[in-house]
Scaffold this motif. Structure first.
Motif, PDB file in Angstrom:
ATOM      1  N   ASP A  66       8.897  -0.470  13.138  1.00  0.00           N
ATOM      2  CA  ASP A  66       8.614  -1.716  12.431  1.00  0.00           C
ATOM      3  C   ASP A  66       7.836  -2.653  13.343  1.00  0.00           C
ATOM      4  OD1 ASP A  66      10.867  -4.064  13.216  1.00  0.00           O
ATOM      5  OD2 ASP A  66      11.520  -2.016  13.590  1.00  0.00           O
ATOM      6  N   ASN A  67       7.391  -3.729  12.764  1.00  0.00           N
ATOM      7  CA  ASN A  67       6.660  -4.744  13.526  1.00  0.00           C
ATOM      8  C   ASN A  67       7.051  -6.132  13.042  1.00  0.00           C
ATOM      9  OD1 ASN A  67       5.257  -4.441  11.050  1.00  0.00           O
ATOM     10  ND2 ASN A  67       3.340  -5.118  11.951  1.00  0.00           N
ATOM     11  N   GLU A  68       8.314  -6.451  13.226  1.00  0.00           N
ATOM     12  CA  GLU A  68       8.770  -7.758  12.793  1.00  0.00           C
ATOM     13  C   GLU A  68       7.998  -8.849  13.517  1.00  0.00           C
ATOM     14  OE1 GLU A  68      12.754  -9.280  14.683  1.00  0.00           O
ATOM     15  OE2 GLU A  68      12.878  -7.127  14.400  1.00  0.00           O
ATOM     16  N   SER A  69       7.817  -9.948  12.844  1.00  0.00           N
ATOM     17  CA  SER A  69       7.027 -11.066  13.360  1.00  0.00           C
ATOM     18  C   SER A  69       7.515 -11.495  14.742  1.00  0.00           C
ATOM     19  CB  SER A  69       7.107 -12.243  12.383  1.00  0.00           C
ATOM     20  OG  SER A  69       6.273 -13.280  12.813  1.00  0.00           O
ATOM     21  N   ARG A 107      20.788  12.529   4.177  1.00  0.00           N
ATOM     22  CA  ARG A 107      19.621  12.001   4.876  1.00  0.00           C
ATOM     23  C   ARG A 107      18.505  11.579   3.917  1.00  0.00           C
ATOM     24  NH1 ARG A 107      16.938  16.117   7.879  1.00  0.00           N
ATOM     25  NH2 ARG A 107      17.381  17.384   6.075  1.00  0.00           N
ATOM     26  N   PHE A 108      17.806  10.508   4.297  1.00  0.00           N
ATOM     27  CA  PHE A 108      16.597  10.114   3.571  1.00  0.00           C
ATOM     28  C   PHE A 108      15.650   9.399   4.522  1.00  0.00           C
ATOM     29  CE2 PHE A 108      19.281   6.343   3.012  1.00  0.00           C
ATOM     30  CZ  PHE A 108      18.396   5.298   3.224  1.00  0.00           C
ATOM     31  N   THR A 109      14.390   9.346   4.113  1.00  0.00           N
ATOM     32  CA  THR A 109      13.403   8.530   4.812  1.00  0.00           C
ATOM     33  C   THR A 109      12.903   7.481   3.836  1.00  0.00           C
ATOM     34  OG1 THR A 109      11.505   9.921   4.232  1.00  0.00           O
ATOM     35  CG2 THR A 109      12.636  10.419   6.309  1.00  0.00           C
ATOM     36  N   GLU A 110      12.476   6.361   4.390  1.00  0.00           N
ATOM     37  CA  GLU A 110      11.902   5.300   3.571  1.00  0.00           C
ATOM     38  C   GLU A 110      10.721   4.705   4.328  1.00  0.00           C
ATOM     39  OE1 GLU A 110      14.031   2.429   0.729  1.00  0.00           O
ATOM     40  OE2 GLU A 110      13.971   1.412   2.664  1.00  0.00           O
ATOM     41  N   ALA A 111       9.642   4.468   3.614  1.00  0.00           N
ATOM     42  CA  ALA A 111       8.447   3.878   4.206  1.00  0.00           C
ATOM     43  C   ALA A 111       7.948   2.761   3.301  1.00  0.00           C
ATOM     44  CB  ALA A 111       7.352   4.934   4.376  1.00  0.00           C
ATOM     45  N   VAL A 112       7.732   1.591   3.885  1.00  0.00           N
ATOM     46  CA  VAL A 112       7.163   0.443   3.178  1.00  0.00           C
ATOM     47  C   VAL A 112       6.066  -0.120   4.069  1.00  0.00           C
ATOM     48  CG1 VAL A 112       7.600  -1.804   2.143  1.00  0.00           C
ATOM     49  CG2 VAL A 112       9.391  -0.065   2.098  1.00  0.00           C
ATOM     50  N   ILE A 113       4.855  -0.213   3.519  1.00  0.00           N
ATOM     51  CA  ILE A 113       3.711  -0.717   4.284  1.00  0.00           C
ATOM     52  C   ILE A 113       2.946  -1.712   3.419  1.00  0.00           C
ATOM     53  CG2 ILE A 113       1.589  -0.149   5.528  1.00  0.00           C
ATOM     54  CD1 ILE A 113       2.746   2.703   5.886  1.00  0.00           C
ATOM     55  N   TYR A 171      -1.240  -5.152   9.180  1.00  0.00           N
ATOM     56  CA  TYR A 171      -0.232  -4.396   8.431  1.00  0.00           C
ATOM     57  C   TYR A 171       1.165  -4.854   8.821  1.00  0.00           C
ATOM     58  CZ  TYR A 171      -4.087  -1.341   7.329  1.00  0.00           C
ATOM     59  OH  TYR A 171      -5.287  -0.862   6.882  1.00  0.00           O
ATOM     60  N   LYS A 172       2.052  -4.853   7.850  1.00  0.00           N
ATOM     61  CA  LYS A 172       3.476  -5.078   8.049  1.00  0.00           C
ATOM     62  C   LYS A 172       4.142  -3.808   7.557  1.00  0.00           C
ATOM     63  CE  LYS A 172       7.494  -7.201   8.358  1.00  0.00           C
ATOM     64  NZ  LYS A 172       8.201  -6.824   9.552  1.00  0.00           N
ATOM     65  N   TYR A 173       4.991  -3.213   8.393  1.00  0.00           N
ATOM     66  CA  TYR A 173       5.569  -1.933   8.002  1.00  0.00           C
ATOM     67  C   TYR A 173       7.021  -1.799   8.444  1.00  0.00           C
ATOM     68  CZ  TYR A 173       4.419  -0.790  12.835  1.00  0.00           C
ATOM     69  OH  TYR A 173       4.323  -0.811  14.198  1.00  0.00           O
ATOM     70  N   ILE A 212       0.817  -1.221   0.000  1.00  0.00           N
ATOM     71  CA  ILE A 212       0.000   0.000   0.000  1.00  0.00           C
ATOM     72  C   ILE A 212       0.852   1.274   0.000  1.00  0.00           C
ATOM     73  CG2 ILE A 212      -2.060  -1.078   0.949  1.00  0.00           C
ATOM     74  CD1 ILE A 212      -1.376   0.130   3.633  1.00  0.00           C
ATOM     75  N   LEU A 213       2.131   1.154   0.360  1.00  0.00           N
ATOM     76  CA  LEU A 213       3.013   2.316   0.302  1.00  0.00           C
ATOM     77  C   LEU A 213       4.460   1.855   0.177  1.00  0.00           C
ATOM     78  CD1 LEU A 213       3.442   5.442   0.639  1.00  0.00           C
ATOM     79  CD2 LEU A 213       3.725   4.984   3.078  1.00  0.00           C
ATOM     80  N   LYS A 214       5.159   2.429  -0.767  1.00  0.00           N
ATOM     81  CA  LYS A 214       6.607   2.233  -0.879  1.00  0.00           C
ATOM     82  C   LYS A 214       7.162   3.557  -1.367  1.00  0.00           C
ATOM     83  CE  LYS A 214      10.275  -0.639  -2.646  1.00  0.00           C
ATOM     84  NZ  LYS A 214      10.631  -1.817  -3.444  1.00  0.00           N
ATOM     85  N   ARG A 215       7.909   4.215  -0.473  1.00  0.00           N
ATOM     86  CA  ARG A 215       8.349   5.564  -0.796  1.00  0.00           C
ATOM     87  C   ARG A 215       9.696   5.849  -0.148  1.00  0.00           C
ATOM     88  NH1 ARG A 215       4.752  10.968  -0.237  1.00  0.00           N
ATOM     89  NH2 ARG A 215       6.451  12.436  -0.477  1.00  0.00           N
ATOM     90  N   ARG A 216      10.562   6.501  -0.898  1.00  0.00           N
ATOM     91  CA  ARG A 216      11.839   6.981  -0.371  1.00  0.00           C
ATOM     92  C   ARG A 216      11.924   8.462  -0.697  1.00  0.00           C
ATOM     93  NH1 ARG A 216      18.037   5.020  -0.598  1.00  0.00           N
ATOM     94  NH2 ARG A 216      17.130   3.249   0.478  1.00  0.00           N
TER      95      ARG A 216
END
Length: 93
Positions: A54-57, A17-23, A37-39, A6-10
Motif C-alpha cells: 500500500d501507499n498510505e498518505s 485464503r483470498f487476495t484483494e486488489a484496489v487501485i 496511484y493509490k493502491y 482502475i481495479l477492484k478485485r477479490r
C-alpha cells in the motif's frame, strides 16, 4: 481530489485464503509518492493479512510481510502486481 477506480478485485483462493486488489488513479500524487496511484493489495489467510502492499498518505510505497514493513520502489502497476504475486508465492509464515 478526484480519483478514478482502475481495479477492484477479490480472488478467493480457497476457504481459508483470498487476495484483494484496489487501485485508484489520482489527479495528483499522494504525499510520500511520486506517482498518481493509490493502491492496496492484500493476501489474507484465515482472516489475517499476511502480505500487503500500500501507499498510505505520508508513508509512500511500502509492503508488509507478516509483521515486517519495508519500502518498495514503484515502477508501474504491472510491476507492482508481479511483485505482489511473487511475495505471495514465496510467503512462508
Amino acid at each position: 481530489m478526484n480519483a478514478k477506480l482502475i481495479l477492484k478485485r477479490r480472488d478467493v483462493l480457497d476457504e481459508h485464503r483470498f487476495t484483494e486488489a484496489v487501485i485508484w488513479e489520482l489527479t495528483q500524487p499522494l504525499p510520500g509518492s511520486a506517482h498518481r496511484y493509490k493502491y492496496r493489495l492484500a493476501y489474507v489467510v484465515d482472516g489475517v493479512c499476511m502480505v500487503r502492499y500500500d501507499n498510505e498518505s505520508g508513508k509512500g510505497d511500502h509492503k508488509h510481510l507478516g509483521a515486517d514493513e519495508q519500502a518498495v520502489a514503484f515502477t508501474g502497476i504491472a510491476d507492482l502486481l508481479r511483485a505482489f504475486r511473487r511475495d505471495i508465492e514465496n510467503w512462508r509464515p
